[in-house]
Design an enzyme around this catalytic site. Structure first.
Site: not given
Lengths: 1311, 372
Positions: A413, A415, A717, A759, A841, A941, A964-965
């Site tokens: 990964d 980040t 945002k 980012r 990203d 992934k 997320n990993d």
């Protein structure tokens, strides 16, 4: 206890079952029923809070444990053999003796299990007896009871720093806003404080809460293990329903922080709590080596059957060849002799019993022991210890240590794994104007340089008022900036690193851009006080949005300190210097306060709520604080003391950025946000709703009511691509036409940011009309109270509101690379691993990071794949593959082929991974040294990992830090979690948890290599050992008519395997060190020995088996020939055989052992001594004890015979000569890389380093060079010099890197 | 106040609590930093031998230099042992024992005798050991090996009356326990061998054979004991037992000498020590050297008188009589000497080869090229 009819009992049980299984549970307070018998209790069906994690009970331990153990096929096999031994016609030994090995093994396992269970029992007891406060109606107050006494429906009071005993629905908090802060570190490792809110409208009688007056029913869902989700309804007596979610649930195991006390209603207790449901034990995986080993065990089985068949056949032929009935054929008790065919059929089974140890019974136990030892050493490695987080490497999967030594593909990964995940605000773009923040860049550059400044500067600086920038912003001299930078550096030097990532001033403080500051001051002062244009100014809005639109929790700096944290830095009071500095700090803040009073007029009256809030907050601090200094905090809130804790680090970075411009987030409650403006006034925004972040929307919004304009404002945002499509055109009336340009400009800036590796986030605003809000909030409320599809509905309402947004600007946040990441990636690549980086990203950001972390090299051939539809994707894939193939086959490129790298984006990846293309994609990926996948989803992934793992049949490793990993980590052969900023989900799913990416290098290159070679060699040795020993028995069969006679006493045979030769190989598996850590790290190529087939493969296995055959032949036939036609008896003949076997087997190991420590000597000599002592004692004592063998005095008489020694010496030498000679020849003529590594090891350290350097220098790829050489391409904006800090690029000498550069140049010329 | 450190260990939350805040601070101070000890960091001082030609050269030469002399010594010793062997099975029609071998069975009661003459080419100087040898007799058959009762042989009264079931089917005969029970005892070698020296003048002189001292001391004195104590009446002690079916005489009539009778009869003890290999010899008698001036067995013609009782045709066995002098290394066996010489020479040769290799490759083995 009263008697109950069985029928009633059954009914009761059924009812309970129904209550537990139903989708919804209705719980009421226990208080009205207090003191009643159990049958009358309304919540009696739900389990109590006592937990029991033990597997066994004392009574049922034996049967249960046996049951567990028999699940192992190997155990079953050996028990089967033991039973076979009880059948008279086939038994080979006394039946009881056959049971010994399996009993010993199973007893050992049972002992281990019992011990573990006992420890679980003890800790259960400890937990169950922890104190807590439960409300008692009789006593009219909270009484102290034990955790195990807590029942569903009780009211439990928790006080600050106490651990929550069960899942509590928060009804009341001492905080006037009904907020309770909790820390969930025990559950998921996240150390930031989280807010929980009391269920609104239930507790009305403030102050205090009367549990007796609680007469609502709580309807909640069935217990589940989702820590972030909870659905519940509180039904008031008047049938009014209030929804409650995870926001109101205090989870068992959490710690209450910053809240004096809180009262909760127990919804789930004991095993039904979410934390208990999440405990599903440590993971057990099968390592590659073990899978291979099982295949070889199968080969051994075939070998065993072959040998037994030979035995049976031989016996048949032997019987057939006898002309009569010789006196040595013993008939059965009836005087009847079996037919040769039947006898040989029985003989087959007898042979199995005799030769059973060919299947290494102790191998599995030994492997387990070895792994325990290996894990011990891995976790105790000081190099894998991280000072900052005080964490060691964690081995969560206990049985795949050796897989670490065979990794071929690393999936990482980005980040938080490659980068720090400590976000630093770098630049921003407001209304289409770019503010590059040069000063900030300079500061960060200064930070990176090694510099030591004295504490004095740090202390002096405390007197500087922080708000200076906003008030007199014009004159910041560069020297000033530099000075501040060094101040921060010195603080790091003095303080180590702070325990809380986002409260550290080093990482978070931003020096404002001058131009922007001017802009803001102009806007501030522009239209006088409270001008409508002032409030409309997008610059101000931008920063307000930064300050408001987040879920950051504000806490006091010292409040944060008092966590009972394990970090050594938290113990401030013990350090006199720090105490002194904090004294100074307070003095400084006092001065500052005074000066501020002079010119700050509080124009906007602060609402009472905010005031009480701040006071309460401090009260909380005072009650919970561990050290007295913090109690003397001033009467007003000081921004100096504020700490921002955010779930996602970029949020905190943005808040700190806003603070730098004077927009200080002072407090956040569920209903309001207090912001201090640069002018000093404090605005309290009423928060109407928070639309939290989710990965589908990729944005979050906060709906507030502006205190001045009374407008409903929505600040949003989110990721640029998710925001850009939602833009509307509100500012149209005055800047019509420009709007489009703003969006275009901002997009351009965003692209530039991405290229720099920043980012990006877009900030937008939307003014909502009152009517729209009214209608929307109604819907929202409905959605929140919904019991079904609540998430979907809530998300839908969020999407409804987030339309027609006005773009305010964009931010660029830097996520800096972790230290030594480039070196680590280089090392991994040199070690022959394909490194893939999978990131969410944008491609530009990803490519940049790729260059920065040396994933991509300047001279690499980088293939960029990005296509819109499948057709182009197919053709591109084909073309690239063709080209890459041609490139690889071109003989002129053999030496100069640069590494091929592939960059692919998420969409293309999806297409490439479709069934018809995946073959080609994998083929391409196989030829690429590194692959960079951008914009991938968590599912992709894991998809990539699975694809590579299955198609290429390689060992994969996935490393990641975030939720997320998790998929990827679980899909890979080895999952590594980085315990970083994003919680512990990745760690929980991982097999190994490390704290820094750089630790991966040592974990793989050193520990992986060691574990693998150790275990591989040990396993091979075990097979060899058993085959060699068993074959002695087998050869003897040719001389005893294949009647399964053993010439070695059976006890000695068992002892031989269990005691005399078992410890050295285990020791070998734990301790052996072929090459030192320094050389392994210095020469990553050595790792390649373990990859692919590795050292334990088909060839090595069969070579060792053949060697075993040879050695057993020697060990048998030399004594045979020496004793041929003599008066030697069976067991006298067996004694030298056994001794020769012992020496051969041990000395064989001695050849294999690469490094001899004292422990090795002791164990080796100890084993030999044990053999002699035990055998001598046994032969001296046993006169008639072991009937057929009669070992009495045999060993003694043998030891008095010089022939015995002559035979032993000769056999041992002859048996080991080939292996020894082979090693010597191989090492002399064609030394393996590992051997060369060992030779490096023998040099003294300085020469060794010289060698390593030179060797690396000679290597073609030029692994060592400075990052400056490879500037990332196409930076359109001015690129700051320290764009990606290459903190330790110079770990090699300058002269060396020069050397490499010239080499590269030459090569370029040559091609 | 509750201080805690939770840790997840096999999926289990454990809480370590301490009552006082002071304790909490103490807890939190304890760092998890691993100890920096040589053991835990795997930096124990170690000897790391590398097997290369250069380092092991001496070992090969030393082995060679030690083994060759040992081998020569063994070979010479073995060659000095005089051994004579004669097969008296009587397979050949021409053989004197042919008749006996043909009509013999276990049940025959009338002893058959035959005599074989042979010639010793050289005198046997020292004590001569007389062996009988059997071929193709699998004394190591698994069931055969087991078929004995050691505690009976150790003089245990209870086992005498009730032999172990391992002895089956040789445990009982017509409801009487067999002593000694089992197949081994049952198949005891029962040929009688006598040796006569044919003096050149034609007279036959019987050579005195010692029947004691042929078994292991420990066997005779510890492992084997007669029932009924040291000096008891053997006939009485074995009262109520049956003789093994193949035996001609009961066990208490094996020898006239009370110290060599019953279970401690040395011929019996020797037989009971089951041979390891199907072709074996067992010590039968010792011919003591009486006169230091005369050889034990002078050169000349001898006659072996055999009372042929033991049938071997059922397993195509051979019976031999062996006369052998003995040395420290036992009987004649040139194998070990030859093996030592061979292995020593091979090691020496390997040493030479390695020397060459060392000269050729030795210089580059210093880690210069790790280039793979």
């Amino acid at each position: 206890m009263t008697w109950k009819s069985p029928l009633a009992l059954v009914r009761e049980a059924l009812e309970g079952q129904r209550a537990r299984e139903s989708e919804l549970r209705k719980l009421v307070s226990n208080l009205p029923y207090e003191g009643l018998e159990k049958g009358k209790q309304p919540n009696r069906f739900f389990p109590s809070n006592a937990v029991k994690t033990t597997k066994y009970s004392p009574l049922l331990f034996l049967p249960k444990n046996l049951y567990e153990q028999f699940h192992r096929l190997a155990n079953l096999y050996f028990v089967g053999l033991a039973i076979l031994n009880f059948i008279p016609v086939v038994n080979a030994f006394q039946p009881e003796v056959g049971l010994i090995p399996i009993c010993v093994i199973m007893c050992l396992t049972a002992l281990k299990d019992a011990w573990e269970d006992f420890r679980r029992y003890q800790s259960d007891k400890k937990i169950n007896n922890m104190p807590c406060f439960i409300y008692s109606r009789r006593e009219k107050q909270y009484v102290e009871k034990r955790w195990k006494d807590v029942r569903v429906g009780d009211f439990v009071k928790v006080v600050c720093n106490e651990i929550v005993p069960a899942d509590l629905l928060l009804l009341y908090s001492s905080d006037p806003n009904g907020v309770c802060h909790i820390e969930t570190a025990n559950l998921d490792g996240e150390t930031n404080l989280k807010q929980r809110t009391a269920v609104s409208g239930v507790c009305t009688s403030n102050p205090g809460f009367e549990p007796e007056s609680f007469n609502c029913a709580v309807v909640c869902e069935r217990p589940n293990n989702n820590l972030n989700h909870f659905k519940c309804l509180v039904e008031k007596p008047d049938k009014d329903r209030v929804g409650a979610s995870i926001e109101s649930l205090l989870l068992r195991g959490c710690t209450v922080r910053n809240t004096n006390h809180a009262v909760g209603f127990v919804v789930y207790a004991g095993h039904e709590t979410k934390s208990m449901l999440n405990n599903n034990g440590s993971r057990s995986k099968r390592s590659k080596l073990e899978r291979k080993l099982n295949v070889d065990v199968f080969f051994c089985l075939i070998l065993l059957f072959t040998m037994c068949l030979i035995g049976a056949l031989g016996h048949y032929l032997w019987l057939e060849s006898l002309p009569g009935v010789p006196p040595f054929l013993v008939p059965d008790s009836n005087g009847h002799l079996d037919e040769p065919s039947l006898a040989s059929f029985y003989m087959f089974f007898t042979m199995i019993i005799l030769l059973q140890i060919l299947i290494p019974i102790s191998l599995y136990v030994s492997i387990e022991l070895v792994k325990v030892g290996q894990i011990f050493f891995i976790t105790n490695d000081i190099d894998l210890y991280d000072e900052e987080t005080d964490s060691r490497v964690q081995c969560r999967a206990l049985n795949i240590t050796e897989d670490l030594g065979q990794i071929e593909y690393v999936f990482s990964d980005k980040t938080g794994t490659l980068t720090e995940n400590k976000m630093v605000f770098r630049r921003c773009s407001i209304m289409g104007t770019e503010y590059p923040h040069k000063e900030n860049a300079i500061r960060l550059a200064v930070l990176d340089e090694p510099e030591t400044e004295e504490e004095v500067i740090f202390n002096q600086h405390q007197q500087l008022p922080r708000t200076r920038w906003s008030l007199e912003a014009e004159g910041i001299s560069p020297s000033d900036t530099h000075w501040q930078g060094s101040r921060r550096k010195s603080k790091v030097a003095a303080n180590g690193q702070s325990d809380a990532a986002f409260s550290s001033p080093l990482e978070t403080e931003v020096i404002p851009d001058q131009k922007l500051l001017q802009q803001i001051t102009r806007a501030e002062s522009g239209g006088g006080h409270r001008d409508s244009s002032r409030d409309k100014d997008p610059h101000l809005d931008f920063f307000l949005a930064l300050a408001i639109c987040n879920t950051v929790v504000v806490s006091m700096a010292n409040a944060h300190r008092q966590r009972a944290c394990t970090s050594p830095h938290s113990s401030q009071t013990n350090n006199p210097l720090e105490a002194f500095s904090s004294l100074l700090k307070r003095a400084g803040s006092f001065i500052q306060r005074k000066s501020k009073r002079n010119h700050t007029i509080l124009e906007v009256p602060v609402t009472d709520a905010a005031k009480t809030d701040s006071r309460e907050d401090r009260n909380g601090v005072q009650t919970c604080s561990l050290h007295p200094l913090s109690q003397s905090g001033g009467p007003t809130l000081e921004p100096e003391d504020l700490c921002y804790e955010a779930e996602s680090p970029d949020e905190a970075a943005l808040v700190y950025a806003a603070r730098a411009y004077g927009f200080i987030l002072l407090a956040r409650t569920p209903d309001s946000v207090t912001v201090r403006l640069p002018s000093g006034e404090e605005l309290v925004f009423e928060v109407l709703d928070t639309l939290t972040f989710d990965s589908n929307r990729k944005r979050m919004s906060v709906l507030v009511r502006h205190p001045v304009t009374k407008e409903y404002v929505l600040y949003t945002k989110g990721a640029d691509y998710s925001i850009m499509e939602l833009l509307g055109t509100p500012y149209a009336e005055h800047i019509s036409g420009v709007e489009k340009n703003i969006a275009a400009d901002t997009q351009h800036h965003l692209d530039c940011y991405a290229k720099e590796g920043l980012r990006t986030l877009c900030i937008t605003k939307k003014v909502v009309s009152e009517s729209t809000y009214r209608s929307w909030s109604g819907e929202r409320k409905r959605a929140k109270a919904a019991m079904e599809c609540r998430e979907e509905q809530i998300m839908e309402t969020a999407v409804q509101l987030e339309t027609n947004l006005t773009l305010l600007g964009a931010t660029g946040i830097e996520d800096r690379l972790q230290e030594n990441v480039p070196e680590s990636i280089m090392a991994l690549r040199e070690a022959g691993m394909h490194v893939w980086v999978l990131t969410g990203d944008k491609p530009e950001t990803a490519v940049n990071i790729g260059y920065a972390c040396r994933l991509l090299e300047e001279e690499d051939l980088v293939i960029n794949m990005s296509c819109k539809n499948k057709l182009t994707c197919t053709s591109i894939l084909d073309c690239t593959l063709e080209e890459v193939r041609r490139y690889g086959e071109d003989p002129s490129n053999v030496d100069t082929t640069p590494n091929i790298s592939l960059v692919i984006d998420g969409n293309t990846l999806t297409m490439a991974m479709s069934p018809d293309l995946q073959e080609r994609f994998v083929d391409l990926a196989k030829r690429c040294r590194s692959v960079l996948c951008c914009r991938v989803t968590p599912l992709q992934k894991s998809g990539v990992v699975k694809l590579v793992r299955e198609k290429l049949k390689v060992m994969t490793l996935a490393v990641g830090d975030g939720a997320n990993d998790v998929n990827m980590i679980q899909a890979a052969d080895v999952g590594i979690g980085i315990s970083g900023q994003e919680g512990m989900q990745a760690v929980m799913a991982s097999d190994f948890a490390i704290s820094r990416f750089k630790h991966l290098t040592k974990l793989l290159l050193v520990h992986g290599h060691w574990c693998y070679t150790r275990l591989a060699n040990m396993v091979i040795y075990f097979f060899y050992k058993n085959v060699a020993y068993v074959n002695l028995l087998f050869w003897y069969q040719f001389f005893c008519g294949f009647t399964a006679t053993a010439m070695i006493d059976y006890w000695l045979m068992i002892f031989f395997n269990l005691f005399f030769t078992s410890t050295p190989p285990i020791l070998f598996g734990i301790f052996d060190k072929d090459v030192s850590a320094e050389v392994l790290l210095g020469v990553p190529e050595l790792y390649r020995t373990g990859q692919g087939k590795g050292e334990y493969n088909f060839l090595t296995f069969w070579i060792s088996i053949l060697d075993a055959f040879y050695q057993s032949l020697v060990c048998f036939f030399i004594p045979y020939l020496a004793y041929r036609d003599s008066d030697v008896d069976i067991f006298t003949f067996g004694t030298p055989l056994n001794t020769v076997a012992l020496f051969t087997i041990l000395l064989h190991l001695a050849i294999e052992i690469k490094s001899w420590t004292l422990v090795h000597w002791i164990i080796m000599l100890g084993s030999v001594a044990l053999y002699f002592v035990v055998t001598l004692a046994y032969s001296a004592v046993c006169v008639t004890c072991n009937p057929p063998s009669n070992p009495y005095w045999i060993f003694q008489s043998q030891m008095a015979d010089p022939m015995f020694y002559l035979i032993c010496t000769l056999s041992t030498v002859v048996a080991l000569l080939p292996r020894y000679t082979f090693y010597v020849l191989k090492n002399s003529v064609a030394p393996s890389p590992l051997l060369q590594g060992r030779q490096l090891d023998r040099m003294d350290p300085s020469t060794r380093d010289q060698w390593i350097k030179e060797w690396r220098g000679f290597r073609g790829g030029g692994p060592v060079k400075r990052y400056e050489l490879s500037d990332p391409p196409t930076p359109t904006l001015e690129t700051p010099a320290d764009f990606f800090p290459d903190s330790d690029a110079d770990f090699m000498g300058d002269d060396l890197s020069l050397n490499v550069i010239t080499q590269n140049r030459q090569r370029v010329v040559a091609t | 106040m509750m201080a805690s450190s939770y840790k997840d260990e096999d999926g289990h939350i454990s809480v370590s609590g301490s009552g006082a805040p002071a304790g909490a601070v103490g807890d939190s101070l304890r760092s998890k930093k691993p100890e920096n000890t040589a053991f835990k960091q795997q930096r124990l001082p170690a000897w790391q031998p590398i097997l290369t030609a250069g380092t092991v050269l001496p070992a090969f030469f030393i082995i060679g230099l030690i083994f060759i002399p040992i081998g020569i010594g063994l070979y010479v010793t073995s060659n000095n042992i005089k051994e004579f062997e004669i097969d008296y099975t009587g397979v050949d029609v021409s053989s004197p024992c042919f008749d006996c071998s043909q009509k013999l069975s276990w049940n025959s009661t009338r002893p058959c005798t035959c005599s074989i003459t042979f010639q010793l080419d050289q005198p046997y100087e020292s004590n001569v050991f007389m062996y009988y040898g059997l071929s193709n007799f699998y004394q190591n058959h698994r069931r055969y090996v087991k078929s004995r009762d050691d505690s009976q042989l150790n003089g245990n009264e209870e086992s005498l009356r009730k032999p172990s079931k391992e002895c089956e089917p040789y445990g009982k005969h017509s409801n009487k326990p067999i002593a000694p029970c089992g197949a081994i005892a049952n198949s005891m070698f029962n040929d009688t061998l006598e040796l006569f020296y044919n003096e050149p003048n034609g007279t036959r002189v019987q050579i005195p054979l010692t029947a004691t001292g042929i078994a292991w001391w420990t066997d005779k004195h510890v492992k084997f004991r007669n029932p009924g104590g040291e000096n008891g009446n053997l006939t009485a002690a074995f009262q109520g037992t049956a003789k093994p079916v193949n035996w001609r005489r009961p066990v208490y009539e094996l020898d006239a000498d009370p110290d060599n009778n019953g279970f401690i009869n040395e011929d019996f003890i020797v037989w009971m020590r089951t041979a390891a290999l199907p072709t074996f010899r067992k010590l039968y008698r010792i011919i003591q050297r009486r006169n230091n001036l005369l050889p034990t067995l002078p050169r000349g013609n001898y006659t072996l008188e055999v009372v042929y009782n033991y049938p071997v045709r059922s397993f195509e066995g051979r019976k031999r009589m062996i006369l052998s002098t003995i040395s420290w290394m036992g009987g004649k066996n040139p194998f070990l000497g030859i093996a030592y010489i061979t292995v020593g020479s091979v090691c020496f040769l390997l040493g030479v080869v390695l020397l060459i290799i060392h000269h050729k490759y030795g210089n580059r083995t210093n880690g210069a090229d790790i280039s793979h």
